[in-house]
Design a protein around this motif. Structure first.
Motif, PDB file in Angstrom:
ATOM      1  N   PHE A  45     -21.199  -5.799   8.009  1.00 51.06           N
ATOM      2  CA  PHE A  45     -22.269  -6.699   7.592  1.00 51.06           C
ATOM      3  C   PHE A  45     -21.741  -8.025   7.052  1.00 51.06           C
ATOM      4  O   PHE A  45     -22.441  -8.723   6.313  1.00 51.06           O
ATOM      5  CB  PHE A  45     -23.165  -5.999   6.568  1.00 51.06           C
ATOM      6  N   ALA A  46     -20.500  -8.359   7.429  1.00 49.14           N
ATOM      7  CA  ALA A  46     -19.998  -9.704   7.164  1.00 49.14           C
ATOM      8  C   ALA A  46     -20.881 -10.687   7.928  1.00 49.14           C
ATOM      9  O   ALA A  46     -21.467 -10.333   8.963  1.00 49.14           O
ATOM     10  CB  ALA A  46     -18.546  -9.819   7.603  1.00 49.14           C
ATOM     11  N   THR A  94     -30.899   4.644  13.693  1.00 45.24           N
ATOM     12  CA  THR A  94     -31.478   4.171  12.442  1.00 45.24           C
ATOM     13  C   THR A  94     -30.391   3.575  11.564  1.00 45.24           C
ATOM     14  O   THR A  94     -29.363   4.216  11.312  1.00 45.24           O
ATOM     15  CB  THR A  94     -32.160   5.335  11.693  1.00 45.24           C
ATOM     16  N   HIS A  95     -30.609   2.353  11.116  1.00 42.65           N
ATOM     17  CA  HIS A  95     -29.727   1.710  10.142  1.00 42.65           C
ATOM     18  C   HIS A  95     -30.059   2.245   8.757  1.00 42.65           C
ATOM     19  O   HIS A  95     -31.219   2.231   8.338  1.00 42.65           O
ATOM     20  CB  HIS A  95     -29.925   0.188  10.199  1.00 42.65           C
ATOM     21  N   ASP A 106     -28.167  -5.366  15.997  1.00 41.01           N
ATOM     22  CA  ASP A 106     -28.545  -5.336  17.418  1.00 41.01           C
ATOM     23  C   ASP A 106     -27.926  -4.129  18.114  1.00 41.01           C
ATOM     24  O   ASP A 106     -28.573  -3.475  18.954  1.00 41.01           O
ATOM     25  CB  ASP A 106     -28.107  -6.622  18.117  1.00 41.01           C
ATOM     26  N   PHE A 107     -26.672  -3.848  17.774  1.00 42.48           N
ATOM     27  CA  PHE A 107     -25.984  -2.703  18.366  1.00 42.48           C
ATOM     28  C   PHE A 107     -26.697  -1.398  18.018  1.00 42.48           C
ATOM     29  O   PHE A 107     -26.943  -0.551  18.891  1.00 42.48           O
ATOM     30  CB  PHE A 107     -24.535  -2.674  17.883  1.00 42.48           C
ATOM     31  N   ALA A 166     -33.315  -4.073   6.728  1.00 41.46           N
ATOM     32  CA  ALA A 166     -33.622  -4.279   8.145  1.00 41.46           C
ATOM     33  C   ALA A 166     -33.928  -2.939   8.787  1.00 41.46           C
ATOM     34  O   ALA A 166     -33.458  -1.891   8.334  1.00 41.46           O
ATOM     35  CB  ALA A 166     -32.451  -4.952   8.856  1.00 41.46           C
ATOM     36  N   VAL A 167     -34.711  -2.993   9.860  1.00 48.12           N
ATOM     37  CA  VAL A 167     -35.094  -1.802  10.615  1.00 48.12           C
ATOM     38  C   VAL A 167     -34.554  -1.922  12.032  1.00 48.12           C
ATOM     39  O   VAL A 167     -34.696  -2.960  12.669  1.00 48.12           O
ATOM     40  CB  VAL A 167     -36.633  -1.655  10.647  1.00 48.12           C
ATOM     41  N   THR A 168     -33.910  -0.857  12.512  1.00 43.35           N
ATOM     42  CA  THR A 168     -33.377  -0.870  13.877  1.00 43.35           C
ATOM     43  C   THR A 168     -34.018   0.193  14.763  1.00 43.35           C
ATOM     44  O   THR A 168     -33.749   0.226  15.961  1.00 43.35           O
ATOM     45  CB  THR A 168     -31.851  -0.653  13.865  1.00 43.35           C
ATOM     46  N   ASN A 169     -34.825   1.060  14.174  1.00 43.17           N
ATOM     47  CA  ASN A 169     -35.488   2.116  14.936  1.00 43.17           C
ATOM     48  C   ASN A 169     -36.933   2.203  14.464  1.00 43.17           C
ATOM     49  O   ASN A 169     -37.173   2.494  13.289  1.00 43.17           O
ATOM     50  CB  ASN A 169     -34.766   3.448  14.716  1.00 43.17           C
TER      51      ASN A 169
END
Length: 283
Positions: free
Chosen positions: A149-150, A167-168, A159-160, A186-189
């Motif tokens: 998370f740099a 899920t992040h 994005d990956f 943030a939400v990734t799923n």
């Protein structure tokens, strides 16, 4: 509006829930009268027999959910093993969790990578391998190295995770060097968001080389009302983007996790339903 569930990491050490001399074999049943989810940590240390999972399915109500940590060798905590050497372990782990899968009680697999697992092409490829081997199941990723998370990697990391349907995991933890990650709301799923509260024991976060004693110190923390209140806007933000939010308290060392979990549940106005009855507390 999404569904929000709150629980803690592991049910065995939550002494504040077992004030009436509850036997070890009955602790999960009592735990499930207080909370609708739990993180299963024992699977991190061993491939458990299916009968364990079968028992846990029977001891919990229909809507109860497990967040399961895969074996430590699957997440790279045991260095030096080639990926090919781990494939049999993946197979054994997948076989072991089938009672949870069949009962619909597996919320997600929690792949928590170690503090030295930094943001490199090799490690990205390894996560892809893990995802492919566990493609049938919900999959969450928690990093412990801040490089993911740099500024130059943050959006690429998110994005990956989105691309591999992962899920992040949002983390509340000390910020004391490379072996910790910042809070990234943030939400990734769209199906699931996962939040883990590790405490803020800055002095105890790093391993001083004393093994188990260090683990007792690492998660020794009691969240204040103000610290939990500061999290409410973050939860409100992500709940609008997902179907379900699972929140876990891992500050177990001093017996604060369950109390903080209940305190936070009240702040969010939650009224868990479908729990076990409380009769077990009478014995």
């Amino acid at each position: 509006m999404s569904t929000i569930h709150i629980g803690v990491c592991g049910w065995g050490d939550q002494d504040e829930l077992y004030k009436h001399g509850v036997a070890n074999r009955d602790k999960l049943s009592v735990y499930a009268s207080h909370f609708p989810i739990v993180e299963l940590d024992s699977s991190f240390y061993a491939i458990l027999p299916q009968r364990n999972y079968e028992n846990w399915v029977r001891e919990t109500p229909d809507r109860f959910g497990f967040i399961v940590k895969p074996h430590q060798a699957m997440t790279g905590h045991q260095r030096g093993e080639a990926v090919a050497d781990r494939k049999e372990l993946f197979r054994q782990f997948e076989e072991s969790i089938q009672p949870l899968v069949k009962a619909g009680k597996l919320k997600t697999l929690l792949f928590q990578f170690p503090p030295w697992f930094d943001c490199t092409a090799e490690h990205v490829r390894y996560i892809q391998v893990c995802r492919r081997l566990m493609e049938k199941y919900p999959f969450a990723v928690e990093f412990r190295h801040q490089s993911w998370f740099a500024p130059r990697f943050r959006e690429r990391t998110l994005d990956f995770l989105q691309q591999i349907d992962a899920t992040h995991v949002l983390c509340d933890e000390p910020q004391v060097g490379s072996g910790s990650v910042p809070l990234v709301v943030a939400v990734t799923n769209p199906k699931l968001a996962l939040v883990r509260f590790h405490g803020r024991n800055n002095a105890g976060w790093r391993d001083p080389g004393e093994g188990q004693k260090w683990r007792d110190v690492r998660y020794l923390y009691n969240y204040s009302k103000e610290e939990l209140e500061a999290w409410v806007p973050h939860i409100r933000q992500i709940e609008g983007e997902v179907e379900e939010v699972c929140i876990l308290f891992n500050n177990n060392s001093g017996g604060h996790a369950a109390a903080n979990a209940k305190q936070f549940s009240e702040m969010l106005g939650l009224q868990p339903s479908g729990l076990n009855p409380r009769q077990m507390e009478l014995f």
